[in-house]
Design an enzyme around this catalytic site. Structure first.
Site, PDB file in Angstrom:
ATOM      1  N   SER A  54     -26.316  -4.540  29.262  1.00 16.42           N
ATOM      2  CA  SER A  54     -26.874  -3.994  30.506  1.00 16.42           C
ATOM      3  C   SER A  54     -28.404  -4.023  30.499  1.00 16.42           C
ATOM      4  O   SER A  54     -29.039  -4.444  31.480  1.00 16.42           O
ATOM      5  CB  SER A  54     -26.353  -2.582  30.765  1.00 16.42           C
ATOM      6  OG  SER A  54     -26.450  -1.796  29.610  1.00 16.42           O
ATOM      7  N   HIS A  72     -18.347  -3.366  26.730  1.00 18.40           N
ATOM      8  CA  HIS A  72     -19.586  -2.569  26.811  1.00 18.40           C
ATOM      9  C   HIS A  72     -19.218  -1.187  27.378  1.00 18.40           C
ATOM     10  O   HIS A  72     -18.449  -0.461  26.769  1.00 18.40           O
ATOM     11  CB  HIS A  72     -20.585  -3.354  27.682  1.00 18.40           C
ATOM     12  CG  HIS A  72     -22.003  -2.877  27.641  1.00 18.40           C
ATOM     13  ND1 HIS A  72     -22.493  -2.027  26.698  1.00 18.40           N
ATOM     14  CD2 HIS A  72     -23.059  -3.148  28.464  1.00 18.40           C
ATOM     15  CE1 HIS A  72     -23.777  -1.805  26.925  1.00 18.40           C
ATOM     16  NE2 HIS A  72     -24.143  -2.469  28.000  1.00 18.40           N
ATOM     17  N   HIS A 108     -19.298  -1.926  16.456  1.00 15.40           N
ATOM     18  CA  HIS A 108     -20.556  -2.019  17.199  1.00 15.40           C
ATOM     19  C   HIS A 108     -21.284  -3.294  16.809  1.00 15.40           C
ATOM     20  O   HIS A 108     -21.164  -3.741  15.658  1.00 15.40           O
ATOM     21  CB  HIS A 108     -21.459  -0.810  16.927  1.00 15.40           C
ATOM     22  CG  HIS A 108     -22.486  -0.614  17.994  1.00 15.40           C
ATOM     23  ND1 HIS A 108     -23.713  -1.223  17.946  1.00 15.40           N
ATOM     24  CD2 HIS A 108     -22.437   0.080  19.147  1.00 15.40           C
ATOM     25  CE1 HIS A 108     -24.378  -0.891  19.032  1.00 15.40           C
ATOM     26  NE2 HIS A 108     -23.634  -0.103  19.789  1.00 15.40           N
ATOM     27  N   ARG A 112     -24.334   9.511  18.169  1.00 16.75           N
ATOM     28  CA  ARG A 112     -23.964  10.059  19.477  1.00 16.75           C
ATOM     29  C   ARG A 112     -22.503  10.516  19.435  1.00 16.75           C
ATOM     30  O   ARG A 112     -22.134  11.495  20.073  1.00 16.75           O
ATOM     31  CB  ARG A 112     -24.199   9.015  20.575  1.00 16.75           C
ATOM     32  CG  ARG A 112     -25.660   8.577  20.671  1.00 16.75           C
ATOM     33  CD  ARG A 112     -25.842   7.377  21.563  1.00 16.75           C
ATOM     34  NE  ARG A 112     -25.073   6.228  21.099  1.00 16.75           N
ATOM     35  CZ  ARG A 112     -24.888   5.113  21.797  1.00 16.75           C
ATOM     36  NH1 ARG A 112     -25.417   4.994  22.996  1.00 16.75           N
ATOM     37  NH2 ARG A 112     -24.185   4.111  21.303  1.00 16.75           N
ATOM     38  N   ASP A 118     -18.369   5.835  22.527  1.00 16.92           N
ATOM     39  CA  ASP A 118     -17.257   5.972  23.478  1.00 16.92           C
ATOM     40  C   ASP A 118     -15.999   6.584  22.875  1.00 16.92           C
ATOM     41  O   ASP A 118     -15.087   6.955  23.611  1.00 16.92           O
ATOM     42  CB  ASP A 118     -16.905   4.593  24.055  1.00 16.92           C
ATOM     43  CG  ASP A 118     -18.033   4.042  24.904  1.00 16.92           C
ATOM     44  OD1 ASP A 118     -18.666   4.832  25.605  1.00 16.92           O
ATOM     45  OD2 ASP A 118     -18.281   2.832  24.836  1.00 16.92           O
TER      46      ASP A 118
HETATM   47  N1  AMX Z   1     -10.853  -3.379  16.903  1.00 21.54           N
HETATM   48  C1  AMX Z   1     -10.379  -4.586  16.522  1.00 21.54           C
HETATM   49  N2  AMX Z   1     -11.147  -5.634  16.207  1.00 21.54           N
HETATM   50  C2  AMX Z   1     -12.468  -5.452  16.260  1.00 21.54           C
HETATM   51  C3  AMX Z   1     -13.053  -4.222  16.618  1.00 21.54           C
HETATM   52  C4  AMX Z   1     -12.192  -3.165  16.973  1.00 21.54           C
HETATM   53  N3  AMX Z   1     -12.647  -1.977  17.386  1.00 21.54           N
HETATM   54  N4  AMX Z   1     -14.392  -4.344  16.582  1.00 21.54           N
HETATM   55  C5  AMX Z   1     -14.650  -5.633  16.212  1.00 21.54           C
HETATM   56  N5  AMX Z   1     -13.477  -6.284  16.018  1.00 21.54           N
HETATM   57  C6  AMX Z   1     -13.300  -7.712  15.718  1.00 21.54           C
HETATM   58  C7  AMX Z   1     -13.969  -8.547  16.796  1.00 21.54           C
HETATM   59  O1  AMX Z   1     -13.126  -8.668  17.939  1.00 21.54           O
HETATM   60  C8  AMX Z   1     -14.209  -9.853  16.083  1.00 21.54           C
HETATM   61  O2  AMX Z   1     -12.979 -10.553  16.041  1.00 21.54           O
HETATM   62  P1  AMX Z   1     -12.952 -12.177  16.149  1.00 21.54           P
HETATM   63  O3  AMX Z   1     -13.672 -12.637  14.931  1.00 21.54           O
HETATM   64  O4  AMX Z   1     -11.510 -12.489  16.182  1.00 21.54           O
HETATM   65  O5  AMX Z   1     -13.669 -12.539  17.418  1.00 21.54           O
HETATM   66  C9  AMX Z   1     -14.525  -9.381  14.653  1.00 21.54           C
HETATM   67  O6  AMX Z   1     -13.993  -8.041  14.532  1.00 21.54           O
HETATM   68  C10 AMX Z   1     -16.017  -9.321  14.343  1.00 21.54           C
HETATM   69  O7  AMX Z   1     -16.670  -8.559  15.355  1.00 21.54           O
HETATM   70  P2  AMX Z   1     -17.999  -7.718  15.042  1.00 21.54           P
HETATM   71  O8  AMX Z   1     -19.055  -8.681  14.628  1.00 21.54           O
HETATM   72  O9  AMX Z   1     -17.696  -6.607  14.098  1.00 21.54           O
HETATM   73  O10 AMX Z   1     -18.291  -7.048  16.444  1.00 21.54           O
HETATM   74  P3  AMX Z   1     -19.051  -7.714  17.689  1.00 21.54           P
HETATM   75  O11 AMX Z   1     -20.511  -7.509  17.499  1.00 21.54           O
HETATM   76  O12 AMX Z   1     -18.555  -9.099  17.944  1.00 21.54           O
HETATM   77  O13 AMX Z   1     -18.523  -6.795  18.874  1.00 21.54           O
HETATM   78  C11 AMX Z   1     -17.902  -4.748  19.887  1.00 21.54           C
HETATM   79  C12 AMX Z   1     -18.926  -5.448  18.994  1.00 21.54           C
HETATM   80  C13 AMX Z   1     -18.401  -3.360  20.199  1.00 21.54           C
HETATM   81  C14 AMX Z   1     -17.749  -5.540  21.189  1.00 21.54           C
HETATM   82  C15 AMX Z   1     -16.546  -4.696  19.142  1.00 21.54           C
HETATM   83  O14 AMX Z   1     -16.680  -3.907  17.978  1.00 21.54           O
HETATM   84  C16 AMX Z   1     -15.400  -4.172  19.996  1.00 21.54           C
HETATM   85  O15 AMX Z   1     -14.765  -4.951  20.718  1.00 21.54           O
HETATM   86  N6  AMX Z   1     -15.115  -2.818  19.917  1.00 21.54           N
HETATM   87  C17 AMX Z   1     -14.132  -2.220  20.763  1.00 21.54           C
HETATM   88  C18 AMX Z   1     -14.680  -2.021  22.166  1.00 21.54           C
HETATM   89  C19 AMX Z   1     -15.762  -0.959  22.193  1.00 21.54           C
HETATM   90  O16 AMX Z   1     -15.606   0.107  21.629  1.00 21.54           O
HETATM   91  N7  AMX Z   1     -16.867  -1.247  22.896  1.00 21.54           N
HETATM   92  C20 AMX Z   1     -17.936  -0.252  23.092  1.00 21.54           C
HETATM   93  C21 AMX Z   1     -19.228  -0.637  22.434  1.00 21.54           C
HETATM   94  C22 AMX Z   1     -20.306   0.382  22.734  1.00 21.54           C
HETATM   95  C23 AMX Z   1     -20.752   0.290  24.164  1.00 21.54           C
HETATM   96  O17 AMX Z   1     -21.410  -0.659  24.570  1.00 21.54           O
HETATM   97  N8  AMX Z   1     -20.371   1.225  24.930  1.00 21.54           N
END
Ligand code: AMX
Length: 426
Positions: free
Chosen positions: A234, A264, A310, A319, A365
């Site tokens: 964002s 996000h 994250h 947080r 979250d």
């Molecule tokens: N559950 C399952 N798998 C997860 C995971 C979770 N909570 N978090 C990361 N992974 C997976 C990724 O999908 C990725 O898989 P891939 O290699 O098959 O594509 C792998 O682990 C490596 O990812 P990463 O480098 O640890 O994370 P990222 O920087 O690519 O993504 C985020 C970060 C937040 C999008 C991811 O951790 C996620 O999808 N979390 C769940 C959704 C969430 O809570 N989002 C909120 C974030 C905060 C915000 O902006 N509000």
């Protein structure tokens, strides 16, 4: 005598400009980052390629706003945080009063906004409604008007601040209106002349005040989500759109569209959903074993566990800790909160065993939804709106500073896959 935010910024900006000019002049060639093939393909993770002074996220410590850890700011009003984001200092009591008065003076929502919102389909997502309303308010932009009149570059920040005050002065009222229209809660509630930003938002939503506890929760919520440095979807989107000198209404609306994504800001709606599904499945607060089983079921079906992981953080998000402390103080017996707390004791180990997520710990979250649910906000589809109201402060403060410092239009260089293949063969 207390200064207005504009006067305070007018004092600061010349020094900031000088610092930026001299950095480029004296050290413009110093290399601060390198980019690997994996980074170019992987969302530019970790590439240092923009400047943001409002806040910093340390992977092992979490969010610092202007150098202050977020945990130390959790008792502050969001209005104080906005001032801090912009100026680098907390306001004095008099400055805060003056600023709150000014915000109220910018609080009028034009009547056409309500018409726009009421004419949207009943199935529209609340985020689509909020974003549309902010975009429709572009009609009010002083920045665009002054640009068309030919203002000087050095003046950009002044109408940007004026627009920022208008967005901040109205976004909570619009957000409350979205809630009442979308969920048929009755007539819109007018803003008050007296209450602070958060308490007024709670009142306009029509939530039960619970002896002031709901407003206390809202202040915490709006303070904690205010900013998370410049590279997140964002902030980065708002930054890019603003860099084209699109006015703050265009830029913030664009940033909010990014916040609406499930990876996000939408994660908070998904998170409570996951917790409630677990409770449904096991008929109440699930045991640790139940949670472990359901977490594996989620992962094995190829989904993420919302609220965990994250892009930058490698520890429990402070947080999340702040919400947890609030929950323990005010709603320790709430079964949804108890489930969230139990998820926290189980999921990090599951994610470590799963071995994919670089960060197995909860983000902001993971716990906020349970708290909102407790205080009467049962429509979790709405939760990202609260995030948006708060995050508008981060986006707006970064944008005003960028216009003050003459930040250039964003234009990173993209490369083709053929070029990448050629590079790795060399
Ligand atoms: N559950 C399952 N798998 C997860 C995971 C979770 N909570 N978090 C990361 N992974 C997976 C990724 O999908 C990725 O898989 P891939 O290699 O098959 O594509 C792998 O682990 C490596 O990812 P990463 O480098 O640890 O994370 P990222 O920087 O690519 O993504 C985020 C970060 C937040 C999008 C991811 O951790 C996620 O999808 N979390 C769940 C959704 C969430 O809570 N989002 C909120 C974030 C905060 C915000 O902006 N509000």
């Amino acid at each position: 005598m207390a200064k207005t935010l504009k006067e305070k910024l007018a004092d600061l900006i010349p020094k900031l400009r000088e610092e930026r000019v001299s950095l480029v002049k004296q050290h413009g060639d110093v290399v601060i980052s390198q980019v690997s093939v994996a980074q170019a393909i992987g969302g530019m993770r970790g590439v240092k390629g923009m400047v943001c002074d409002t806040s910093v996220v340390e992977p092992d410590k979490g969010l610092f706003i202007r150098g202050i850890p977020i945990m130390e700011l959790r008792e502050k009003l969001p209005e104080e945080i906005f001032w801090l984001l912009l100026t680098g200092e907390l306001p004095s009591a008099d400055e805060l009063t003056l600023f709150q008065k000014e915000l109220k003076e910018h609080g009028e929502v034009p009547k056409y906004i309500w018409k726009v919102l009421k004419s949207m389909p009943k199935t529209s997502h609340p985020m689509a409604m909020l974003d549309t309303a902010i975009l429709a308010m572009e009609n009010e932009s002083v920045f665009r008007q002054r640009y068309d009149e030919g203002m000087k570059k050095t003046e950009y920040w002044e109408p940007a601040l004026e627009d920022a005050m208008r967005v901040m002065g109205t976004i909570h009222t619009i957000a409350a209106g979205v809630y009442r229209i979308k969920y048929k809660k009755g007539e819109l509630i007018e803003p008050s002349k007296k209450l602070d930003w958060s308490a007024d938002y709670v009142r306009m939503l029509g939530l039960p005040p619970k002896k002031g506890e709901t407003a206390k929760m809202m202040r915490l919520y709006l303070t904690l989500h205010s900013d998370h440095e410049g590279g997140n979807v964002s902030a980065n989107t708002c930054h890019t759109v603003g860099s084209a000198l699109s006015d703050p209404f265009y830029a913030v609306s664009a940033g909010l569209n990014g916040l609406a994504g499930p990876l996000h800001g939408l994660a908070n709606q998904e998170c409570l959903n996951w917790v409630l599904e677990t409770m449904d499945k096991f008929g109440g607060v699930p045991s640790e074993e139940d949670i472990r089983g359901y977490a594996w079921e989620t992962l094995n079906s190829g989904k993420v566990i919302p609220g965990y992981g994250h892009a930058v953080l490698r520890v429990t998000d402070p947080r999340y800790d702040a919400f947890r402390a609030f929950g323990k103080q005010y709603l320790a017996k709430d079964p949804v909160f108890q489930t969230v707390d139990r998820v926290f004791t189980v999921v990090p180990d599951v994610l470590k065993e799963h071995g994919k997520a670089k960060n197995p710990w909860p983000n902001v979250d993971a716990g906020s939804g349970a708290i909102l649910f407790h205080y009467g906000l049962k429509e979790f589809e709405y939760y990202t709106i609260l995030f948006s109201v708060s995050r508008s402060m981060g986006m707006l403060s970064q944008l005003v500073l960028n216009r003050a410092l003459g930040t250039a239009i964003t234009r990173p260089k993209s490369v083709s896959t053929t070029w990448l293949v050629g590079q790795v063969k060399q």
